[in-house]
Design an enzyme around this catalytic site. Structure first.
Site, PDB file in Angstrom:
ATOM      1  N   GLU A 235     -45.564-138.994 -65.185  1.00 43.88           N
ATOM      2  CA  GLU A 235     -45.163-138.055 -64.140  1.00 43.88           C
ATOM      3  C   GLU A 235     -46.146-138.243 -62.991  1.00 43.88           C
ATOM      4  O   GLU A 235     -47.353-138.028 -63.154  1.00 43.88           O
ATOM      5  CB  GLU A 235     -45.177-136.613 -64.648  1.00 43.88           C
TER       6      GLU A 235
ATOM      7  N   HIS B 159     -46.185-124.757 -69.013  1.00 48.58           N
ATOM      8  CA  HIS B 159     -47.539-125.257 -69.288  1.00 48.58           C
ATOM      9  C   HIS B 159     -48.238-124.197 -70.133  1.00 48.58           C
ATOM     10  O   HIS B 159     -48.508-123.095 -69.655  1.00 48.58           O
ATOM     11  CB  HIS B 159     -48.267-125.462 -67.953  1.00 48.58           C
TER      12      HIS B 159
ATOM     13  N   HIS C  80     -44.621-119.335 -63.486  1.00 50.72           N
ATOM     14  CA  HIS C  80     -45.045-118.252 -62.594  1.00 50.72           C
ATOM     15  C   HIS C  80     -44.207-116.988 -62.745  1.00 50.72           C
ATOM     16  O   HIS C  80     -44.574-115.939 -62.221  1.00 50.72           O
ATOM     17  CB  HIS C  80     -45.158-118.756 -61.161  1.00 50.72           C
TER      18      HIS C  80
ATOM     19  N   ASN D  89     -39.943-125.347 -63.689  1.00 54.44           N
ATOM     20  CA  ASN D  89     -41.128-124.811 -64.358  1.00 54.44           C
ATOM     21  C   ASN D  89     -41.148-123.289 -64.156  1.00 54.44           C
ATOM     22  O   ASN D  89     -41.157-122.807 -63.017  1.00 54.44           O
ATOM     23  CB  ASN D  89     -42.370-125.468 -63.736  1.00 54.44           C
TER      24      ASN D  89
ATOM     25  N   THR E 176     -53.065-127.385 -61.862  1.00 60.45           N
ATOM     26  CA  THR E 176     -53.496-128.731 -62.239  1.00 60.45           C
ATOM     27  C   THR E 176     -53.905-129.491 -60.979  1.00 60.45           C
ATOM     28  O   THR E 176     -53.088-129.699 -60.091  1.00 60.45           O
ATOM     29  CB  THR E 176     -52.348-129.458 -62.963  1.00 60.45           C
TER      30      THR E 176
ATOM     31  N   ARG F 151     -53.169-118.071 -69.464  1.00 64.83           N
ATOM     32  CA  ARG F 151     -53.127-117.166 -68.307  1.00 64.83           C
ATOM     33  C   ARG F 151     -51.698-116.782 -67.921  1.00 64.83           C
ATOM     34  O   ARG F 151     -51.492-115.780 -67.265  1.00 64.83           O
ATOM     35  CB  ARG F 151     -53.855-117.762 -67.114  1.00 64.83           C
TER      36      ARG F 151
ATOM     37  N   GLU G 231     -45.926-128.871 -71.053  1.00 63.74           N
ATOM     38  CA  GLU G 231     -47.131-129.451 -70.446  1.00 63.74           C
ATOM     39  C   GLU G 231     -48.332-128.928 -71.205  1.00 63.74           C
ATOM     40  O   GLU G 231     -48.426-127.721 -71.468  1.00 63.74           O
ATOM     41  CB  GLU G 231     -47.264-129.022 -68.986  1.00 63.74           C
TER      42      GLU G 231
ATOM     43  N   HIS H   5     -45.259-131.511 -58.533  1.00 60.61           N
ATOM     44  CA  HIS H   5     -46.397-130.717 -58.048  1.00 60.61           C
ATOM     45  C   HIS H   5     -46.307-130.518 -56.536  1.00 60.61           C
ATOM     46  O   HIS H   5     -46.303-131.482 -55.783  1.00 60.61           O
ATOM     47  CB  HIS H   5     -47.765-131.334 -58.393  1.00 60.61           C
TER      48      HIS H   5
ATOM     49  N   ARG I 256     -51.356-123.138 -71.181  1.00 61.17           N
ATOM     50  CA  ARG I 256     -52.764-123.406 -70.853  1.00 61.17           C
ATOM     51  C   ARG I 256     -53.660-122.897 -71.958  1.00 61.17           C
ATOM     52  O   ARG I 256     -53.331-121.944 -72.658  1.00 61.17           O
ATOM     53  CB  ARG I 256     -53.141-122.744 -69.523  1.00 61.17           C
TER      54      ARG I 256
HETATM   55  N1  PXP Z   1     -45.706-131.124 -63.054  1.00 54.98           N
HETATM   56  C1  PXP Z   1     -46.901-130.856 -63.628  1.00 54.98           C
HETATM   57  C2  PXP Z   1     -47.459-131.829 -64.605  1.00 54.98           C
HETATM   58  C3  PXP Z   1     -47.588-129.660 -63.356  1.00 54.98           C
HETATM   59  O1  PXP Z   1     -48.781-129.407 -63.940  1.00 54.98           O
HETATM   60  C4  PXP Z   1     -46.991-128.733 -62.477  1.00 54.98           C
HETATM   61  C5  PXP Z   1     -47.683-127.432 -62.211  1.00 54.98           C
HETATM   62  O2  PXP Z   1     -47.719-126.669 -63.371  1.00 54.98           O
HETATM   63  C6  PXP Z   1     -45.737-129.045 -61.921  1.00 54.98           C
HETATM   64  C7  PXP Z   1     -45.141-130.263 -62.207  1.00 54.98           C
HETATM   65  C8  PXP Z   1     -45.023-128.103 -61.014  1.00 54.98           C
HETATM   66  O3  PXP Z   1     -45.761-127.908 -59.836  1.00 54.98           O
HETATM   67  P1  PXP Z   1     -45.344-126.763 -58.826  1.00 54.98           P
HETATM   68  O4  PXP Z   1     -45.481-125.460 -59.556  1.00 54.98           O
HETATM   69  O5  PXP Z   1     -46.319-126.918 -57.706  1.00 54.98           O
HETATM   70  O6  PXP Z   1     -43.916-127.029 -58.421  1.00 54.98           O
END
Ligand code: PXP
Length: 246
Positions: free
Chosen positions: A154, A46, A13, A10, A104, A52, A73, A194, A48
């Site tokens: 998931e 994601h 960030h 992901n 999330t 953001r 996402e 997550h 959003r």
């Molecule tokens: N899976 C989902 C559905 C999420 O919303 C997120 C966070 O955006 C992640 C995985 C990844 O989580 P993390 O950034 O804490 O690794």
């Protein structure tokens, strides 16, 4: 030995850092390319509702450049459904979304939102997009997801990642294992994510039913430290070269 587990990275960030300055860098598309070079089998973002971090143009550019697969996402809204139908990611993961949350916070309540979710899931699946639901490891949610005939769930690993004492950690892991088995037996692909980090990911990765993990924050955070020394060296060399040539 179980089949290798797939890693979706992901890159939200990377966009968080860019948006802090409203600059053009660091670019999540470039981050996705490096993630793929590093062995990611998918790229996750994601989009959003408050935009953001990831922007609409990022998703469009990622669609054009990602060579593995793109997992979008998104909240279960008509706006996001239209977006997904236009961009055509390979996968969509439907997540709950609240504007004031930092990330999330919990899984979807598929039991309570069955009818509303069906309105989003069906057009996506008809368009050939694989649909996953982000859910807490709660047996009732596995049953409701299977009834909605989605492709995957998931499992939210936040409870596991935040568990502080060993008893709680074992209990959270047991919940993940039981729900992974239940979802797999119901014919759903099982993904998870997550809060997963290098120091807590192994017990989750060992759950055989889990096909794919989505990991973002810890990889991007770690990349700062793995890459900071090299970035300073590059800048140091550029300064020295400029002086030599002046
Ligand atoms: N899976 C989902 C559905 C999420 O919303 C997120 C966070 O955006 C992640 C995985 C990844 O989580 P993390 O950034 O804490 O690794």
């Amino acid at each position: 030995m179980a089949a290798p587990i797939r890693l979706g990275v992901n890159v939200d960030h990377v966009a968080t850092l860019r948006q802090a300055r409203r600059s053009a860098y660091p670019d999540p598309v470039e981050a996705a390319r490096l993630a793929e070079r590093g062995g990611a089998q998918g790229i996750t973002v994601h989009l959003r509702e408050d935009r953001r971090h990831i922007q609409d143009h990022d998703v469009e550019r990622l669609r054009a450049s990602v060579r593995t697969k793109l997992n979008l996402e998104m909240a279960a809204t008509a706006e996001m459904c239209a977006k997904a139908l236009a961009v055509r990611p390979d996968d969509v993961c439907i997540v709950p979304e609240r504007r004031e949350e930092l990330t999330t916070e919990g899984g979807l309540d598929v039991v309570a939102q069955r009818a509303a979710l069906r309105e989003i899931v069906e057009p996506l699946r008809r368009a050939g997009i694989r649909v996953s639901l982000f859910v807490d490891p709660d047996p009732r949610q596995m049953g409701a997801a299977a009834e909605l005939r989605v492709d995957a769930v998931e499992l939210h690993t936040g409870g596991y990642a935040e568990a502080r004492d060993p008893y709680r950690l074992d209990a959270e892991l047991a919940r993940l294992r039981a729900c992974a088995r239940q979802a797999d037996e119901a014919g759903l692909q099982v993904n998870a994510g997550h809060g997963l980090r290098l120091d807590n990911v192994r017990p989750v990765a060992a759950v055989r039913e889990i096909v794919e993990l989505n990991i973002g924050h810890s990889i991007v955070g770690r990349a700062v430290f793995v890459g900071l020394e090299a970035a300073v060296r590059e800048m140091r060399a550029a300064l020295d070269q400029a002086r030599r040539q002046s």
